[in-house]
Design a protein around this motif. Structure first.
Motif, PDB file in Angstrom:
ATOM      1  N   PHE A 303       1.217  -1.338  -0.134  1.00  0.00           N
ATOM      2  CA  PHE A 303       0.009   0.221  -0.308  1.00  0.00           C
ATOM      3  C   PHE A 303       0.999   1.101   0.454  1.00  0.00           C
ATOM      4  O   PHE A 303       0.977   1.710  -0.418  1.00  0.00           O
ATOM      5  CB  PHE A 303      -0.948  -0.229   1.318  1.00  0.00           C
ATOM      6  CG  PHE A 303      -1.291   1.219   1.505  1.00  0.00           C
ATOM      7  CD1 PHE A 303      -2.714   1.405   0.792  1.00  0.00           C
ATOM      8  CD2 PHE A 303      -1.202   2.220   2.831  1.00  0.00           C
ATOM      9  CE1 PHE A 303      -3.134   3.023   0.571  1.00  0.00           C
ATOM     10  CE2 PHE A 303      -1.566   3.225   2.474  1.00  0.00           C
ATOM     11  CZ  PHE A 303      -2.447   3.655   2.361  1.00  0.00           C
ATOM     12  N   ARG A 304       1.609   1.444   0.231  1.00  0.00           N
ATOM     13  CA  ARG A 304       2.653   2.211   1.224  1.00  0.00           C
ATOM     14  C   ARG A 304       3.530   2.999  -0.266  1.00  0.00           C
ATOM     15  O   ARG A 304       3.507   4.023  -0.524  1.00  0.00           O
ATOM     16  CB  ARG A 304       3.302   2.046   2.165  1.00  0.00           C
ATOM     17  CG  ARG A 304       3.110   2.500   3.344  1.00  0.00           C
ATOM     18  CD  ARG A 304       4.550   2.600   4.699  1.00  0.00           C
ATOM     19  NE  ARG A 304       3.722   2.113   5.392  1.00  0.00           N
ATOM     20  CZ  ARG A 304       3.810   1.410   6.579  1.00  0.00           C
ATOM     21  NH1 ARG A 304       2.796   0.117   6.203  1.00  0.00           N
ATOM     22  NH2 ARG A 304       2.584   1.751   7.826  1.00  0.00           N
ATOM     23  N   LYS A 305       3.939   1.557  -1.517  1.00  0.00           N
ATOM     24  CA  LYS A 305       4.694   1.987  -2.313  1.00  0.00           C
ATOM     25  C   LYS A 305       3.490   2.758  -3.604  1.00  0.00           C
ATOM     26  O   LYS A 305       3.910   3.461  -4.347  1.00  0.00           O
ATOM     27  CB  LYS A 305       5.335   0.913  -3.195  1.00  0.00           C
ATOM     28  CG  LYS A 305       6.351  -0.201  -2.016  1.00  0.00           C
ATOM     29  CD  LYS A 305       6.900  -1.246  -2.389  1.00  0.00           C
ATOM     30  CE  LYS A 305       8.081  -2.527  -2.038  1.00  0.00           C
ATOM     31  NZ  LYS A 305       8.688  -2.835  -2.567  1.00  0.00           N
ATOM     32  N   VAL A 306       2.793   1.830  -3.372  1.00  0.00           N
ATOM     33  CA  VAL A 306       1.527   2.694  -4.377  1.00  0.00           C
ATOM     34  C   VAL A 306       1.065   3.961  -4.039  1.00  0.00           C
ATOM     35  O   VAL A 306       0.552   5.083  -4.621  1.00  0.00           O
ATOM     36  CB  VAL A 306       0.312   1.389  -4.525  1.00  0.00           C
ATOM     37  CG1 VAL A 306      -0.865   2.002  -5.315  1.00  0.00           C
ATOM     38  CG2 VAL A 306       0.755   0.336  -4.899  1.00  0.00           C
ATOM     39  N   PHE A 307       0.907   4.047  -2.719  1.00  0.00           N
ATOM     40  CA  PHE A 307       0.296   5.472  -2.383  1.00  0.00           C
ATOM     41  C   PHE A 307       1.656   6.311  -3.136  1.00  0.00           C
ATOM     42  O   PHE A 307       1.618   7.752  -3.028  1.00  0.00           O
ATOM     43  CB  PHE A 307       0.185   5.420  -0.629  1.00  0.00           C
ATOM     44  CG  PHE A 307      -0.379   6.793  -0.462  1.00  0.00           C
ATOM     45  CD1 PHE A 307      -1.510   6.755  -0.417  1.00  0.00           C
ATOM     46  CD2 PHE A 307       0.078   8.236   0.005  1.00  0.00           C
ATOM     47  CE1 PHE A 307      -2.488   7.866   0.458  1.00  0.00           C
ATOM     48  CE2 PHE A 307      -0.084   9.107   0.072  1.00  0.00           C
ATOM     49  CZ  PHE A 307      -1.756   8.961   0.640  1.00  0.00           C
ATOM     50  N   VAL A 308       2.715   6.301  -2.391  1.00  0.00           N
ATOM     51  CA  VAL A 308       3.899   7.008  -2.936  1.00  0.00           C
ATOM     52  C   VAL A 308       3.400   7.339  -4.418  1.00  0.00           C
ATOM     53  O   VAL A 308       4.015   8.519  -5.342  1.00  0.00           O
ATOM     54  CB  VAL A 308       5.455   7.198  -2.635  1.00  0.00           C
ATOM     55  CG1 VAL A 308       6.310   7.825  -2.928  1.00  0.00           C
ATOM     56  CG2 VAL A 308       5.153   6.479  -0.860  1.00  0.00           C
ATOM     57  N   LYS A 309       3.800   6.164  -4.953  1.00  0.00           N
ATOM     58  CA  LYS A 309       3.755   6.573  -6.745  1.00  0.00           C
ATOM     59  C   LYS A 309       3.253   7.179  -6.633  1.00  0.00           C
ATOM     60  O   LYS A 309       2.846   8.042  -8.298  1.00  0.00           O
ATOM     61  CB  LYS A 309       3.606   4.291  -7.103  1.00  0.00           C
ATOM     62  CG  LYS A 309       3.403   4.800  -8.571  1.00  0.00           C
ATOM     63  CD  LYS A 309       2.972   3.928  -9.200  1.00  0.00           C
ATOM     64  CE  LYS A 309       2.529   3.202 -10.864  1.00  0.00           C
ATOM     65  NZ  LYS A 309       2.313   2.086 -10.960  1.00  0.00           N
ATOM     66  N   VAL A 310       1.320   6.781  -6.229  1.00  0.00           N
ATOM     67  CA  VAL A 310       0.512   7.950  -7.210  1.00  0.00           C
ATOM     68  C   VAL A 310       0.732   9.276  -6.282  1.00  0.00           C
ATOM     69  O   VAL A 310       0.083  10.665  -7.512  1.00  0.00           O
ATOM     70  CB  VAL A 310      -0.811   7.609  -6.626  1.00  0.00           C
ATOM     71  CG1 VAL A 310      -1.637   8.569  -6.737  1.00  0.00           C
ATOM     72  CG2 VAL A 310      -1.013   5.778  -7.506  1.00  0.00           C
TER      73      VAL A 310
END
Length: 333
Positions: A303-310
């Protein structure tokens, strides 16, 4: 000792519907930069010429209506199209000014836009094949109107040399500081930013933008899936499940979904889930791991990786900036 002439002329184009507040704000910003440079370097300091232009009555030209250095010969080196007050300029309204802008660009002027000002810049045809940004709210409309431009709404400012675009409504501050940096140097830019109490360039628009999916694409099968994803929070949204909901073969669904929305199904679901997570981080005090679970991520790390990506920010950093506690603290400060 003779005072040197202006280093460059920055013209602000007051097209129909242009936001006068931004035009005057840019004028003040460049005036402050001139004042601070003179205080630091004396009478020999380089300075900027600031002018305002309007379309002429003939409709085929533009003329100065304000000039910080009246009577000095020369053409604008930079031309800024500020935001629009309500809606982007129409193609019909833009046509005469687009001709004038193309001629100035051909003569060596750098063209710059802020927010919906990008629509006027787009009408010149110069953005074809070039990277550009505008306000995230107008991103879909801009992409439809100028399909050959490479729109990147994550960026607040895209400096492509002879063409500069700034995204948000208040991004005129970022654009103005970028030009001060380019023309007067980084010291002048930082001095101006400190004086005006604004952040120097470096922010990203994706910190602030919300997910605004394309829904007016005309593909009913894809729209049906979009509505289903919205209603379910994109939970259990496997490729087979989405293709089945659309009544299409998976390969056909992938092709049509990307064509209609501009995103792959996985990217679309990520944006949808992150949008819900942003709302929770802004309005609740739930732990980040709980927020991840609530929006459909069993693995908090993923989740954290996707959140940073977006968004460009980690969940905790996002909450510190935009959460209720941060907003209340700002109000009470």
């Amino acid at each position: 000792m003779t005072t040197p002439g202006p280093l460059a002329e920055i013209a602000i184009l007051l097209y129909p519907g242009a936001q006068l507040g931004a035009a005057h704000g840019l004028t003040d910003l460049f005036s402050v930069a001139n004042l601070l440079a003179r205080r630091r370097l004396g009478a020999a300091a380089p300075r900027l010429r600031i002018s305002h232009w309007r379309g002429s009555e003939s409709g085929t030209d533009a003329e100065r209506v304000f000039d910080s250095d009246p009577g000095v010969p020369g053409e604008p080196d930079f031309i800024i199209m500020p935001p629009a007050v309500i809606a982007p300029i129409t193609a019909e309204e833009a046509a005469p000014l687009a001709v004038w802008l193309r001629e100035r660009h051909k003569g060596g002027a750098t063209l710059a836009s802020v927010c919906a000002g990008a629509f006027l810049l787009g009408e010149t045809g110069l953005l074809e094949g070039r990277a550009a940004t505008t306000h995230w709210f107008y991103a879909n409309d801009f992409a439809e109107r100028f399909p050959n431009a490479r729109v990147d709404i994550d960026k607040l400012v895209i400096d492509d040399g002879d063409l500069i675009t700034a995204g948000g409504l208040m991004a005129w501050t970022d654009l103005g500081l970028r030009l001060v940096d380019r023309l007067l140097g980084p010291t002048a830019m930082l001095e101006t930013a400190r004086f005006l109490l604004v952040d120097p360039p470096g922010r990203e628009q994706r910190y602030y933008s919300v997910f605004s999916p394309r829904l007016r694409h005309g593909d009913e099968a894809v729209l049906k899936v979009q509505h289903w994803l919205q209603a379910t929070g994109a939970r259990e949204a496997t490729l087979d499940a989405m293709a089945d909901k659309a009544g299409l073969e998976p390969r056909t669904f992938l092709r049509r979904f990307h064509k209609a929305t501009g995103l792959k199904p996985t990217e679309y679901c990520q944006h949808l889930r992150v949008g819900k997570a942003r709302e929770m981080l802004e309005t609740t005090t739930r732990p980040v791991d709980q927020v991840a679970w609530d929006v459909g991520y069993e693995d908090p790390g993923a989740f954290r990786k996707v959140f940073v990506k977006v968004t460009g920010l980690g969940p905790r950093e996002y909450r510190q900036r935009f959460g209720v506690a941060a907003i209340r603290g700002g109000i009470g400060a």
